[in-house]
Design an enzyme around this catalytic site. Structure first.
Site, PDB file in Angstrom:
ATOM      1  N   ASP A  21       3.756  -4.998 -11.761  1.00 17.15           N
ATOM      2  CA  ASP A  21       5.104  -5.167 -11.240  1.00 17.15           C
ATOM      3  C   ASP A  21       4.959  -6.082 -10.021  1.00 17.15           C
ATOM      4  O   ASP A  21       3.846  -6.390  -9.588  1.00 17.15           O
ATOM      5  CB  ASP A  21       5.678  -3.801 -10.860  1.00 17.15           C
ATOM      6  CG  ASP A  21       7.038  -3.891 -10.210  1.00 17.15           C
ATOM      7  OD1 ASP A  21       7.865  -4.700 -10.659  1.00 17.15           O
ATOM      8  OD2 ASP A  21       7.261  -3.164  -9.221  1.00 17.15           O
ATOM      9  N   MET A  22       6.069  -6.521  -9.431  1.00 16.17           N
ATOM     10  CA  MET A  22       5.953  -7.427  -8.290  1.00 16.17           C
ATOM     11  C   MET A  22       6.321  -6.762  -6.970  1.00 16.17           C
ATOM     12  O   MET A  22       5.478  -6.535  -6.118  1.00 16.17           O
ATOM     13  CB  MET A  22       6.806  -8.686  -8.502  1.00 16.17           C
ATOM     14  CG  MET A  22       6.525  -9.767  -7.457  1.00 16.17           C
ATOM     15  SD  MET A  22       7.180 -11.377  -7.924  1.00 16.17           S
ATOM     16  CE  MET A  22       8.937 -11.059  -7.799  1.00 16.17           C
ATOM     17  N   ASP A  23       7.597  -6.436  -6.763  1.00  9.79           N
ATOM     18  CA  ASP A  23       8.041  -5.872  -5.494  1.00  9.79           C
ATOM     19  C   ASP A  23       7.356  -4.531  -5.234  1.00  9.79           C
ATOM     20  O   ASP A  23       7.467  -3.603  -6.026  1.00  9.79           O
ATOM     21  CB  ASP A  23       9.562  -5.660  -5.499  1.00  9.79           C
ATOM     22  CG  ASP A  23      10.317  -6.970  -5.540  1.00  9.79           C
ATOM     23  OD1 ASP A  23       9.899  -7.900  -4.843  1.00  9.79           O
ATOM     24  OD2 ASP A  23      11.317  -7.059  -6.270  1.00  9.79           O
ATOM     25  N   LYS A  30      14.197  -3.155 -16.459  1.00  7.65           N
ATOM     26  CA  LYS A  30      13.589  -1.826 -16.399  1.00  7.65           C
ATOM     27  C   LYS A  30      14.653  -0.814 -15.990  1.00  7.65           C
ATOM     28  O   LYS A  30      15.517  -1.140 -15.174  1.00  7.65           O
ATOM     29  CB  LYS A  30      12.448  -1.811 -15.367  1.00  7.65           C
ATOM     30  CG  LYS A  30      11.341  -2.825 -15.639  1.00  7.65           C
ATOM     31  CD  LYS A  30      10.354  -2.842 -14.474  1.00  7.65           C
ATOM     32  CE  LYS A  30       9.337  -3.954 -14.607  1.00  7.65           C
ATOM     33  NZ  LYS A  30       8.408  -4.034 -13.472  1.00  7.65           N
ATOM     34  N   ASP A  72       5.206   0.977  -9.025  1.00  6.96           N
ATOM     35  CA  ASP A  72       5.424   1.813  -7.844  1.00  6.96           C
ATOM     36  C   ASP A  72       6.753   2.550  -7.895  1.00  6.96           C
ATOM     37  O   ASP A  72       7.169   3.134  -6.893  1.00  6.96           O
ATOM     38  CB  ASP A  72       5.351   0.969  -6.570  1.00  6.96           C
ATOM     39  CG  ASP A  72       6.547   0.036  -6.414  1.00  6.96           C
ATOM     40  OD1 ASP A  72       7.081  -0.415  -7.446  1.00  6.96           O
ATOM     41  OD2 ASP A  72       6.948  -0.236  -5.260  1.00  6.96           O
TER      42      ASP A  72
END
Length: 212
Positions: free
Chosen positions: A10-12, A144, A169
């Site tokens: 994931d990124m953030d 998502k 996260d």
């Protein structure tokens, strides 16, 4: 982690610490348009794409100053500005991904963030050169917790979902990865009191000495 071939991030909150920037940008932009943001409503928007968040607030507090597309871009541009000027690094992310690559894992990214935001974030984190495939839910019918963005990334990597590890996260992100058939690793970024029951593994910090 035996018999796995790819790690999809994931990124953030996972490769760059930018989640709080979205909160600030949305508060600034939508408040300026007359939206009364409540904590109860905000809890519903945490897992949404930027477009979905904009539609969510417009449905409750319609504005007339700018279009929905313009409001969405105002939020995105504000986040980009914050990323470019403020600290948002996650410790050891680059050496960790490089370590995975030495173990012959393919590296992917699956995020709800819009595409324009991805390159800026990965460049700021100093890791844009390490990814073999990048996907945004902006190109999917649903973000998502729908698994589509993870399935798309696995397809780009030419790896079956069951041979992929997803690092997430958030509950919605882990739900998406789980529904895609992937092994789920919850990243807490040092918050050792934070656990996710649906994760297969918990990862508190990035290090080349982790179980990989």
């Amino acid at each position: 982690m035996k018999n796995k071939e790819a790690v999809i991030f994931d990124m953030d909150g996972v490769v760059i610490n930018s989640e709080h920037f979205w909160y600030r940008a949305e508060t600034e932009v939508f408040s300026s348009l007359g939206v009364q943001l409540s904590d109860t409503d905000r809890a519903q928007t945490q897992s949404m794409t930027t477009k979905e968040v904009t539609n969510f607030w417009f449905a409750r507090y319609p504005w007339h100053k700018v279009s929905l597309e313009e409001a969405e871009q105002m939020v995105i541009q504000r986040v980009i500005n914050l990323i470019s000027t403020e600290d948002c690094f996650i410790e050891n992310i680059r050496p960790f991904i490089k370590h995975l690559k030495t173990l012959n894992y393919k590296i992917g990214l699956a995020t709800n963030a819009p595409e324009i935001f991805i390159a800026v974030s990965l460049k700021r984190a100093g890791i844009i050169d390490l990814f073999d495939a990048i996907s945004s839910s902006e190109q999917e019918e649903q973000g998502k917790p729908n698994p589509a963005v993870y399935l798309t990334t696995a397809k780009k990597l030419n790896v079956s979902p069951e041979k992929c590890i997803a690092i997430e996260d958030s509950y919605h992100g882990m739900t998406a990865a789980r529904n895609a058939g992937m092994t789920v690793v919850a990243f807490t970024n040092g918050n050792e009191n934070l656990t996710f029951n649906m994760a297969d593994h918990i990862l508190h910090r990035y290090s080349t000495e982790n179980y990989w």
